[in-house]
Write an enzyme that holds these catalytic residues in place. Structure first.
Site, PDB file in Angstrom:
ATOM      1  CG  HIS A 198      19.001 -49.061  -2.558  1.00 42.80           C
ATOM      2  ND1 HIS A 198      18.391 -48.506  -2.452  1.00 42.80           N
ATOM      3  CD2 HIS A 198      18.330 -49.581  -3.858  1.00 42.80           C
ATOM      4  CE1 HIS A 198      17.114 -47.878  -2.391  1.00 42.80           C
ATOM      5  NE2 HIS A 198      17.344 -48.881  -3.666  1.00 42.80           N
ATOM      6  N   GLY A 241      13.320 -45.762  -9.988  1.00 42.65           N
ATOM      7  CA  GLY A 241      14.312 -46.649 -11.045  1.00 42.65           C
ATOM      8  C   GLY A 241      15.837 -46.209 -11.291  1.00 42.65           C
ATOM      9  NE  ARG A 274      18.179 -46.244  -5.806  1.00 34.23           N
ATOM     10  CZ  ARG A 274      18.070 -46.207  -7.012  1.00 34.23           C
ATOM     11  NH1 ARG A 274      18.779 -45.046  -7.195  1.00 34.23           N
ATOM     12  NH2 ARG A 274      17.260 -46.898  -7.488  1.00 34.23           N
ATOM     13  CD  GLU A 301      15.030 -51.504  -9.450  1.00 35.33           C
ATOM     14  OE1 GLU A 301      14.916 -52.097 -10.588  1.00 35.33           O
ATOM     15  OE2 GLU A 301      14.121 -51.202  -8.157  1.00 35.33           O
ATOM     16  N   GLY A 357      15.686 -53.452  -6.008  1.00 34.39           N
ATOM     17  CA  GLY A 357      14.910 -54.309  -5.701  1.00 34.39           C
ATOM     18  C   GLY A 357      14.731 -55.437  -6.814  1.00 34.39           C
TER      19      GLY A 357
END
Lengths: 206, 209
Positions: A9, A22, A58, A80, A146
């Site tokens: 994102h 998170g 996001r 995440e 990520g």
């Protein structure tokens, strides 16, 4: 073979402040919106058979900016990793028991869960489950995070989950994989060329 | 207050296309020049790199990497290093998979089966390449920004090294004139990016192998 484009994102307000995000959500920053628009321009001519996004705000917002009004499949397994009660804090704000809990996780992130959150083992299990649902051909995009993309990368390449985080994922960076059988192929990792020389690049720190 | 850590940023660039790449001939350490597509790719890379600065530009001492470096880094001094050469494939160099017969077919088949460990007569295996590439890497200062124009075998060796691996079950695709980037600290290595050929977009015809 299915060609999978994993996209992190765009930048959020908390990314900019280096807060542990998170599964908490903050909006995209102005810079993040511009990053997503740049990626949209770059991907204009590329066709995808399906687009997925983590159902975190996001990721959904980034996906809408990049892929317009095409159908986007929202997928909780692409969220995440959860950092539980640590979310919202910067690392330097962690003190006492919370700091100890974070360090315990940091020393053995595969096995040790964050307080109220997940471990890498939990993340890896749900990412592997999602990967197993993908078709065997075509091109698929997935807007995610990520930690999640790292999990997918390590799972597909079979690289060991060492303690050190040794692959970096820029906001709106693209990691492309061809999923086997036969052998999987890593086509690119963290391609953020669309941000080059634009002032929209990551600051370079995870 | 601690000293800020010194960090090296390393850009690994694969040479442009050669005729043998397109013909899928095993190239190894042969001295083939760039094809005209390869020259175009290298010039496109050169345009992209305008404004980027490097403390040193290393280059494998084979013709295709030298030509790529001259087009991508025009006018800059180049530091040649044999350790950046492509994997040597000895008696198998020059041929394509379907050309092998007899004894050479046995060597080729063994190589396909033992992808990392097999050494063809007169050639190297991927462990040899990783050992020499890592020796080169460890000779670099841990600061600043360095570019190296090299080959697929060396790029993949260094990426595997960054992951702490001797071998990998997944194929790592290294395109012509691709950029792969590592960051190296005192005790750690991070992969910043792998196989970026954005300078060849949006023209599919500019991609060879």
């Amino acid at each position: 073979m299915c060609e999978l484009w994993l996209i992190r994102h765009a930048q959020t307000v908390w990314n900019g402040e280096k807060r542990i995000q998170g599964q908490s959500d903050t909006p995209l920053s102005d810079k993040g919106v511009q990053q997503a628009v740049r990626l949209a321009e770059r991907l204009g001519g590329v066709t995808f058979d399906a687009v997925y996004a983590s159902d975190s705000g996001r990721a959904v917002h980034t996906a809408r900016l990049v892929f317009g009004d095409r159908p986007i499949a929202l997928e909780p397994r692409l969220r995440e990793m959860s950092y539980g009660t640590l979310e919202g804090k910067t690392r330097t704000e962690l003190v006492g028991a919370e700091r100890d809990a974070f360090l315990a996780y940091w020393h053995d992130p595969y096995e040790v869960k964050t307080p109220g959150g997940e471990s890498w083992r939990d993340l890896d299990a749900r990412v592997a489950a999602w990967l197993g649902t993908l078709p065997h051909q075509g091109r698929v995009a997935a807007v995610s995070h990520g930690g999640t993309i790292r999990s997918a990368l390590f799972y597909v390449t079979g690289a060991p989950r060492a303690r050190e985080w040794n692959a970096y994922f820029s906001n709106t960076g693209i990691t492309r994989l061809r999923l086997g059988p036969p052998r999987s192929i890593l086509l690119s990792h963290n391609d953020a060329a669309h941000l080059e020389s634009s002032g929209l690049e990551d600051d370079g720190e995870p | 207050m601690a000293n800020p850590e010194e960090i090296l940023e390393l850009w690994l660039i694969r040479h442009g296309e050669t005729d043998w790449n397109r013909e899928r001939r095993i190239q190894g350490q042969q001295q083939n020049p760039l094809s005209s597509l390869g020259e175009t790719q290298a010039r496109r890379l050169g345009s992209r790199l305008i404004g980027e600065t490097f403390d040193t530009v290393y280059c494998s001492d084979l013709k295709r990497t030298l030509q790529t470096a001259e087009l991508a880094f025009p006018g800059l001094p180049l530091t040649f290093d044999k350790r950046l050469r492509e994997i040597s494939r000895g008696v198998l160099e020059g041929r394509r998979g379907q050309d092998f017969a007899g004894e050479h077919l046995e060597h080729y088949t063994a190589m396909q089966r033992d992808l990392y460990s097999y050494r063809p007569p007169g050639g190297e295996n991927h462990y040899d390449v990783q050992d020499r590439a890592v020796a080169w890497l460890e000779s670099l200062p841990r600061r600043g920004r360095i570019a190296a124009v090299t080959h697929g075998g060396v790029v993949t060796a260094l990426v595997r090294h960054a992951l702490g691996l001797r071998e990998l079950t997944t194929w790592l695709h290294v395109g012509n004139t691709s950029i792969s980037r590592l960051r190296l600290g005192e005790t750690w290595t991070e992969i910043l990016g792998f196989n970026d050929t954005a300078h060849l977009e949006p023209r599919p015809d500019l991609h060879a192998l």
